[in-house]
Design a protein around this motif. Sequence first.
Motif, PDB file in Angstrom:
ATOM      1  N   GLU A  56       0.756  -1.236  -0.047  1.00 26.97           N
ATOM      2  CA  GLU A  56      -0.002  -0.153   0.104  1.00 26.97           C
ATOM      3  C   GLU A  56       0.850   1.264   0.114  1.00 26.97           C
ATOM      4  N   TRP A  57       2.143   1.144   0.728  1.00 22.08           N
ATOM      5  CA  TRP A  57       2.719   2.423   0.689  1.00 22.08           C
ATOM      6  C   TRP A  57       3.494   2.576  -0.703  1.00 22.08           C
ATOM      7  N   ILE A  58       3.869   1.173  -1.280  1.00 23.37           N
ATOM      8  CA  ILE A  58       4.666   1.598  -2.380  1.00 23.37           C
ATOM      9  C   ILE A  58       3.587   2.448  -3.725  1.00 23.37           C
ATOM     10  N   LYS A  59       2.245   1.974  -3.648  1.00 24.29           N
ATOM     11  CA  LYS A  59       1.354   2.712  -4.491  1.00 24.29           C
ATOM     12  C   LYS A  59       1.132   4.100  -4.315  1.00 24.29           C
ATOM     13  N   TYR A  60       1.092   4.233  -2.832  1.00 24.80           N
ATOM     14  CA  TYR A  60       0.760   5.687  -2.440  1.00 24.80           C
ATOM     15  C   TYR A  60       2.055   6.743  -2.558  1.00 24.80           C
ATOM     16  N   LEU A  61       3.180   6.205  -2.466  1.00 26.04           N
ATOM     17  CA  LEU A  61       4.589   6.997  -2.835  1.00 26.04           C
ATOM     18  C   LEU A  61       5.207   6.877  -3.940  1.00 26.04           C
ATOM     19  N   THR A  62       4.624   6.441  -5.107  1.00 22.99           N
ATOM     20  CA  THR A  62       5.181   6.456  -6.316  1.00 22.99           C
ATOM     21  C   THR A  62       4.359   7.512  -7.041  1.00 22.99           C
ATOM     22  N   LYS A  63       5.618   8.364  -7.609  1.00 17.03           N
ATOM     23  CA  LYS A  63       5.063   9.525  -8.328  1.00 17.03           C
ATOM     24  C   LYS A  63       5.895   9.637  -9.783  1.00 17.03           C
ATOM     25  N   ASN A  64       5.507  10.671 -10.440  1.00 17.43           N
ATOM     26  CA  ASN A  64       6.473  10.611 -11.761  1.00 17.43           C
ATOM     27  C   ASN A  64       7.954  10.628 -11.829  1.00 17.43           C
ATOM     28  N   ASN A  65       8.470  11.295 -10.663  1.00 17.64           N
ATOM     29  CA  ASN A  65      10.021  11.283 -10.582  1.00 17.64           C
ATOM     30  C   ASN A  65      10.412  10.522  -9.290  1.00 17.64           C
ATOM     31  N   ILE A  66       9.513   9.769  -8.835  1.00 20.69           N
ATOM     32  CA  ILE A  66       9.743   8.777  -7.486  1.00 20.69           C
ATOM     33  C   ILE A  66       9.526   7.562  -8.111  1.00 20.69           C
ATOM     34  N   LYS A  67      10.592   6.270  -7.774  1.00 26.09           N
ATOM     35  CA  LYS A  67      10.027   5.184  -7.847  1.00 26.09           C
ATOM     36  C   LYS A  67      10.290   4.277  -6.308  1.00 26.09           C
ATOM     37  N   VAL A  68       9.596   3.490  -6.164  1.00 24.15           N
ATOM     38  CA  VAL A  68       9.382   2.983  -4.776  1.00 24.15           C
ATOM     39  C   VAL A  68       9.811   1.300  -4.817  1.00 24.15           C
ATOM     40  N   ILE A  69      10.530   0.793  -4.335  1.00 25.62           N
ATOM     41  CA  ILE A  69      10.845  -0.494  -4.408  1.00 25.62           C
ATOM     42  C   ILE A  69      10.869  -1.108  -2.821  1.00 25.62           C
ATOM     43  N   GLU A  70      10.518  -2.294  -2.556  1.00 24.86           N
ATOM     44  CA  GLU A  70      10.828  -2.879  -1.156  1.00 24.86           C
ATOM     45  C   GLU A  70      12.054  -3.594  -1.448  1.00 24.86           C
ATOM     46  N   THR A  71      12.988  -3.657  -0.392  1.00 26.02           N
ATOM     47  CA  THR A  71      13.910  -4.331  -0.537  1.00 26.02           C
ATOM     48  C   THR A  71      14.338  -5.081   0.743  1.00 26.02           C
ATOM     49  N   ASN A  72      15.370  -5.993   0.924  1.00 23.84           N
ATOM     50  CA  ASN A  72      16.147  -6.477   1.987  1.00 23.84           C
ATOM     51  C   ASN A  72      17.386  -6.398   1.775  1.00 23.84           C
ATOM     52  N   SER A  73      18.200  -5.449   2.334  1.00 26.85           N
ATOM     53  CA  SER A  73      19.703  -5.309   1.893  1.00 26.85           C
ATOM     54  C   SER A  73      20.526  -6.476   2.290  1.00 26.85           C
ATOM     55  N   VAL A  74      20.142  -7.329   3.302  1.00 24.07           N
ATOM     56  CA  VAL A  74      20.826  -8.405   3.567  1.00 24.07           C
ATOM     57  C   VAL A  74      20.780  -9.531   2.658  1.00 24.07           C
ATOM     58  N   THR A  75      19.544  -9.808   1.997  1.00 20.49           N
ATOM     59  CA  THR A  75      19.517 -11.074   1.322  1.00 20.49           C
ATOM     60  C   THR A  75      19.561 -10.652  -0.253  1.00 20.49           C
ATOM     61  N   GLY A  76      19.485  -9.180  -0.502  1.00 24.24           N
ATOM     62  CA  GLY A  76      19.489  -8.758  -1.752  1.00 24.24           C
ATOM     63  C   GLY A  76      18.148  -8.487  -2.455  1.00 24.24           C
ATOM     64  N   LYS A  77      16.996  -9.048  -1.816  1.00 20.08           N
ATOM     65  CA  LYS A  77      15.809  -8.897  -2.447  1.00 20.08           C
ATOM     66  C   LYS A  77      15.197  -7.607  -2.964  1.00 20.08           C
ATOM     67  N   GLY A  78      15.015  -7.411  -4.105  1.00 18.75           N
ATOM     68  CA  GLY A  78      14.583  -6.255  -4.720  1.00 18.75           C
ATOM     69  C   GLY A  78      15.790  -5.468  -5.252  1.00 18.75           C
ATOM     70  N   LEU A  79      16.835  -5.743  -5.073  1.00 18.60           N
ATOM     71  CA  LEU A  79      18.101  -4.899  -5.386  1.00 18.60           C
ATOM     72  C   LEU A  79      18.043  -4.585  -7.038  1.00 18.60           C
ATOM     73  N   ARG A  80      17.849  -5.976  -7.680  1.00 16.22           N
ATOM     74  CA  ARG A  80      18.004  -5.964  -9.070  1.00 16.22           C
ATOM     75  C   ARG A  80      17.161  -5.093  -9.816  1.00 16.22           C
ATOM     76  N   ASN A  81      15.895  -4.448  -9.219  1.00 17.57           N
ATOM     77  CA  ASN A  81      14.825  -3.563  -9.914  1.00 17.57           C
ATOM     78  C   ASN A  81      15.534  -2.292  -9.622  1.00 17.57           C
ATOM     79  N   ILE A  82      16.448  -1.928  -9.008  1.00 15.26           N
ATOM     80  CA  ILE A  82      17.234  -0.464  -8.964  1.00 15.26           C
ATOM     81  C   ILE A  82      17.620   0.155  -9.942  1.00 15.26           C
TER      82      ILE A  82
END
Length: 280
Positions: free
Chosen positions: A70-96
Amino acid sequence: MAINWYPGHMAKTRRKIKENLKLVDAVIEIRDARIVTSSANPDIDDICMNKPRIILLNKADLSEEKITKEWIKYLTKNNIKVIETNSVTGKGLRNIKPALLELLKEKHDRLKAKGLKRITVRAMVVGIPNVGKSSFINKMANNKIAKTGDKPGVTKNNQWIKTKIGIELLDTPGVLWPKFEDENVGLNLAFTGAIKDEIMDIEELALKLIEVLQREYPERLINRYKLDSLDENALNNMENIGRKRGAILSGGNIDYNRTAVMLLDEFRAGKLGGISLDKL
């Protein structure tokens, strides 16, 4: 329980972030997925102005997945992308990288039209203390470049890091803001370890956490600590948790400090399950 913690180096960091903004193409802001608004430094919007930005909701494994979406949908704007991540496991980092390239497409098209073939993407990494910036940078660089720790304020100086995906990152120390207008913001930051435990009354902090959890996630407390039920009084619940865990002093009195440290450690490690303290 009023909480404020703003060491002198944070004011200096704020100035340096503003000065170095011209050196980067975009900003990567890291927040704690459990406290999406509380971990958002209000100065960042002002400092970054219209700079393309990626917001990483880090430690997403410790939050409620539905609320994070819900937060991802709310915060995403024209010049802002929102990605959920886990920096320890690397989850989501490939989307950056794809997100950065999409944000910078117009700029890169202009540069290519001028004949520039090799384009280096540079991004500044910002965020409050203890949201996982150093773990993120280490994972991106595939190396132990940035110091990591479970205490806020480990990174003190700006440093450039080359990553394995061809993006250069400018690391910055974690920075808070001078005054928390909402007491709950300060509490959420303290619960998750963004403010040093050493300046806190740890027993009072744990009691406040129990108050929140017995209201928002009562079943988590009951299941984790094998309680028969919860009392309306948070102190009684804290004492029952202490008894269940054997945190008892000679004479049968509860060891409140030991109980408090245990509770906060287990909450921060996600042992009570995915918890989101900031909701839409």
